[in-house]
Write a protein that holds these residues in place. Structure first.
Motif, PDB file in Angstrom:
ATOM      1  N   VAL A  18       0.845  -1.198   0.000  1.00 13.53           N
ATOM      2  CA  VAL A  18       0.000   0.000   0.000  1.00 13.53           C
ATOM      3  C   VAL A  18       0.881   1.249   0.000  1.00 13.53           C
ATOM      4  N   GLU A  19       1.962   1.213   0.785  1.00 17.38           N
ATOM      5  CA  GLU A  19       2.865   2.366   0.861  1.00 17.38           C
ATOM      6  C   GLU A  19       3.535   2.652  -0.475  1.00 17.38           C
ATOM      7  N   ALA A  20       3.951   1.596  -1.157  1.00 16.73           N
ATOM      8  CA  ALA A  20       4.617   1.770  -2.444  1.00 16.73           C
ATOM      9  C   ALA A  20       3.651   2.342  -3.476  1.00 16.73           C
ATOM     10  N   ILE A  21       2.431   1.835  -3.508  1.00 18.18           N
ATOM     11  CA  ILE A  21       1.419   2.349  -4.452  1.00 18.18           C
ATOM     12  C   ILE A  21       1.092   3.800  -4.114  1.00 18.18           C
ATOM     13  N   GLU A  22       0.957   4.097  -2.840  1.00 22.04           N
ATOM     14  CA  GLU A  22       0.650   5.466  -2.395  1.00 22.04           C
ATOM     15  C   GLU A  22       1.777   6.430  -2.784  1.00 22.04           C
ATOM     16  N   ALA A  23       3.017   5.986  -2.675  1.00 27.37           N
ATOM     17  CA  ALA A  23       4.175   6.840  -2.987  1.00 27.37           C
ATOM     18  C   ALA A  23       4.233   7.218  -4.463  1.00 27.37           C
ATOM     19  N   LEU A  24       3.560   6.468  -5.315  1.00 23.83           N
ATOM     20  CA  LEU A  24       3.561   6.778  -6.744  1.00 23.83           C
ATOM     21  C   LEU A  24       2.888   8.113  -7.049  1.00 23.83           C
ATOM     22  N   LYS A  25       2.121   8.619  -6.098  1.00 24.45           N
ATOM     23  CA  LYS A  25       1.470   9.921  -6.287  1.00 24.45           C
ATOM     24  C   LYS A  25       2.495  11.048  -6.412  1.00 24.45           C
ATOM     25  N   ASN A  26       3.741  10.792  -5.984  1.00 23.54           N
ATOM     26  CA  ASN A  26       4.806  11.793  -6.068  1.00 23.54           C
ATOM     27  C   ASN A  26       5.401  11.892  -7.465  1.00 23.54           C
ATOM     28  N   TYR A  27       4.934  11.056  -8.384  1.00 20.58           N
ATOM     29  CA  TYR A  27       5.492  11.008  -9.734  1.00 20.58           C
ATOM     30  C   TYR A  27       4.421  11.353 -10.760  1.00 20.58           C
ATOM     31  N   ARG A  28       4.815  11.519 -11.971  1.00 21.91           N
ATOM     32  CA  ARG A  28       3.893  11.860 -13.052  1.00 21.91           C
ATOM     33  C   ARG A  28       3.296  10.590 -13.636  1.00 21.91           C
TER      34      ARG A  28
END
Length: 185
Positions: free
Chosen positions: A166-176
């Protein structure tokens, strides 16, 4: 096994070649693939000269094309063995171009090729240990050790990182990027 130390200087190779129109890419600059081919050739020559064996390319570290090479420039590649393992060697390569009319010299790229010594049956061969004779030899050796350490850390990280968490998927919000709704569940 040859346990007699060999100096870095025994592996030094320099090649120069005039860049021709047939070496260009679609923008009229010298094609990066052509330079990579020359880099592979000099890595082979340096590693084979040092080890006394046929050598193959095992990996190529980052190749950053710093500056383009123009048609008509004299391109020089310099290589030497910077590090040895049991059967592998790290060959450092520096590429420069020279405008032969003005004499201006430009650093175009540098890279590190890992080469492995082989016998006629294709088995790995032990290479001689390395003798470091200059401060540059020591610097290049330690830089190779550091790159190897970082490479091992990267491999461990890739093996242990859970990209599905979940954390890894959530962190993708920091990218385009946009994560599909199905993946976000």
């Amino acid at each position: 096994m040859n346990s007699e130390y060999r100096k870095v200087s025994t592996s030094k190779v320099t090649i120069s070649e005039l860049m021709l129109p047939s070496h260009t890419n679609f923008s009229g600059k010298i094609h990066g693939g052509y330079i990579l081919m020359l880099m592979d050739q000099i890595a082979f020559a340096s590693a084979s000269k040092y080890s006394g064996s046929y050598c193959v390319t095992a990996s190529v570290d980052t190749v950053d094309f710093l500056n383009p090479i123009e048609v008509g420039e004299l391109t020089t590649l310099k290589a030497s063995v910077n590090y040895v393992g049991n059967s592998s060697m790290i060959v450092g390569i520096r590429v420069i171009s020279e405008n032969i009319q003005t004499g201006k010299i430009t650093h175009c790229n540098s890279s590190y090729f890992t080469m492995v010594a082989k016998d006629s049956a294709g088995n790995n061969v032990t290479v001689p240990p390395l003798m470091l004779c200059t401060r540059d030899d020591v610097r290049r050796f330690y830089n190779s050790v550091k790159r190897l350490s970082l490479k091992k850390e990267k491999i461990v990280h890739e093996e242990t990182f859970d990209h599905t968490s979940v954390e890894a998927i959530e962190a993708l919000k920091n990218y385009r990027v946009k994560v599909s709704d199905e993946l976000a569940k």
